[in-house]
Design an enzyme around this catalytic site. Structure first.
Site, PDB file in Angstrom:
ATOM      1  CG  HIS A  38      -1.794  -1.111   1.439  1.00  0.00           C
ATOM      2  ND1 HIS A  38      -1.582  -2.090   2.386  1.00  0.00           N
ATOM      3  CD2 HIS A  38      -2.951  -1.436   0.820  1.00  0.00           C
ATOM      4  CE1 HIS A  38      -2.568  -2.972   2.335  1.00  0.00           C
ATOM      5  NE2 HIS A  38      -3.411  -2.607   1.388  1.00  0.00           N
ATOM      6  CD  GLN A  62     -14.027  -5.115  -1.657  1.00  0.00           C
ATOM      7  OE1 GLN A  62     -14.279  -3.956  -1.929  1.00  0.00           O
ATOM      8  NE2 GLN A  62     -12.785  -5.592  -1.734  1.00  0.00           N
TER       9      GLN A  62
HETATM   10  P1  AMP Z   1      -6.389  -3.820  -0.303  1.00  0.00           P
HETATM   11  O1  AMP Z   1      -6.232  -3.042   0.951  1.00  0.00           O
HETATM   12  O2  AMP Z   1      -5.945  -5.240  -0.202  1.00  0.00           O
HETATM   13  O3  AMP Z   1      -7.759  -3.647  -0.922  1.00  0.00           O
HETATM   14  O4  AMP Z   1      -5.382  -3.169  -1.346  1.00  0.00           O
HETATM   15  C1  AMP Z   1      -5.437  -1.801  -1.665  1.00  0.00           C
HETATM   16  C2  AMP Z   1      -4.573  -1.528  -2.860  1.00  0.00           C
HETATM   17  O5  AMP Z   1      -3.224  -1.880  -2.565  1.00  0.00           O
HETATM   18  C3  AMP Z   1      -4.985  -2.354  -4.094  1.00  0.00           C
HETATM   19  O6  AMP Z   1      -4.891  -1.540  -5.245  1.00  0.00           O
HETATM   20  C4  AMP Z   1      -3.956  -3.449  -4.109  1.00  0.00           C
HETATM   21  O7  AMP Z   1      -3.703  -3.968  -5.400  1.00  0.00           O
HETATM   22  C5  AMP Z   1      -2.725  -2.737  -3.570  1.00  0.00           C
HETATM   23  N1  AMP Z   1      -1.790  -3.716  -3.017  1.00  0.00           N
HETATM   24  C6  AMP Z   1      -2.035  -4.634  -2.062  1.00  0.00           C
HETATM   25  N2  AMP Z   1      -0.946  -5.410  -1.846  1.00  0.00           N
HETATM   26  C7  AMP Z   1       0.003  -4.968  -2.713  1.00  0.00           C
HETATM   27  C8  AMP Z   1       1.353  -5.361  -2.995  1.00  0.00           C
HETATM   28  N3  AMP Z   1       1.948  -6.365  -2.351  1.00  0.00           N
HETATM   29  N4  AMP Z   1       2.021  -4.666  -3.937  1.00  0.00           N
HETATM   30  C9  AMP Z   1       1.433  -3.647  -4.613  1.00  0.00           C
HETATM   31  N5  AMP Z   1       0.179  -3.233  -4.392  1.00  0.00           N
HETATM   32  C10 AMP Z   1      -0.533  -3.880  -3.458  1.00  0.00           C
END
Ligand code: AMP
Length: 284
Positions: A38, A62
């Protein structure tokens, strides 16, 4: 000092003030429990915009009834520190009631791009994602919004939604951030016990194998899928949800690697479902 707000009105008022000053605004939508993945999105947003809003919202619509909505990890204090030290300006942290008013009846559904990969095993997931992201775009009205390639299908879907519904912003995709041993960073990694954490390495190992095959000239999707599947199946704690090769734009299966393709996997390690992927683009 970063500001944390929980209402749509407060967020709108702050953004309005910035826009009046002619400042650009970047948005990073998240579900919180933030890690370096993030943070890489937030960093990029800070580089490219005058002001950065991070939304932290575990979006109930979701999650399917059998999924991990209740147990999804949350830590607003740690998230606030991370956002602040990375240079974000505002955290929008609404309650479900603030986002979904009594009588909420309108949804964004996508017909294509949602049939394969995660959409197959989580049929209601992307409707919930599109709806909440569409709402966040309307609430924050950012110039740019940042999404990780870790969720490659989500990134493709959001780009398509922006094009289809004429949202006036640019979507920026950011590369996967990994642990030193290769495991893609994820808030859900916190579910893994010690044995599972070791077993989870099979995801990035099979991704490495897939990349290696492609680098050595393999272009047959089934050959790559078979090799990666066999690799994952050497790990007793792993249970495959999918291993697939799809067109990166339309998320439709391909027989041959040609143009821009996405090689994506989802694997249960114990009860925890983890995803990983890599892109391949043939030279034109
Ligand atoms: P989430 O909190 O899991 O919904 O993720 C929020 C954003 O962070 C989304 O756009 C994810 O694709 C991105 N994200 C989560 N983990 C990673 C990672 N390891 N590398 C890059 N982006 C990430």
């Amino acid at each position: 000092m970063i500001k944390v707000v929980s209402t749509v009105d407060e967020t709108r008022a702050q953004v309005k003030e910035w826009k009046k000053q002619g400042l650009t605004v970047g948005l990073v939508p998240t579900m919180g429990y933030l890690h370096e993945g993030h943070q890489s999105l937030i960093k990029k947003a800070v580089e490219e915009n005058d002001k950065v809003v991070v939304s932290i919202f575990v979006n109930p619509i979701q999650f399917a009834p059998n999924e991990d909505l209740e147990t999804y990890p949350r830590d607003l204090d740690a998230d606030t520190k991370l956002c602040d030290s990375t240079g974000a300006d505002l955290i929008f942290h609404p309650t479900p009631d603030e986002m979904y008013l009594d009588g909420f009846s309108t949804h964004i559904e996508m017909n294509n791009l949602t049939k394969e990969l995660c959409g197959k095993s989580r049929p209601t997931h992307f409707g919930g994602v599109c709806t909440v992201v569409g709402k966040l775009f309307n609430i924050v009205q950012p110039n740019k919004a940042y999404f990780g390639q870790k969720d490659a299908q989500q990134l493709a879907i959001i780009k398509r939604m922006v094009r289809d519904l004429n949202f006036d912003l640019e979507i920026v995709g950011c590369p996967i951030v990994r642990e030193p041993d290769g495991l893609a960073k994820s808030s859900r990694n916190s579910y893994l016990n010690e044995d599972e954490r070791k077993a989870a390495l099979i995801l990035s190992k099979s991704i490495e194998l897939g990349k290696e095959l492609v680098a050595n000239g393999e272009r047959n999707a089934q050959t790559i899928i078979k090799a990666m599947t066999d690799k994952i199946n050497t790990e007793p704690l792993a249970r495959i949800d999918y291993v697939n090769v799809v067109d990166a734009l339309n998320i439709e299966p391909v027989d041959t690697l040609n143009g821009e393709v996405l090689v994506a996997i989802a694997v249960y390690i114990g009860k925890t479902r983890l995803i990983d992927n890599f892109y391949y683009a043939s030279e034109v």
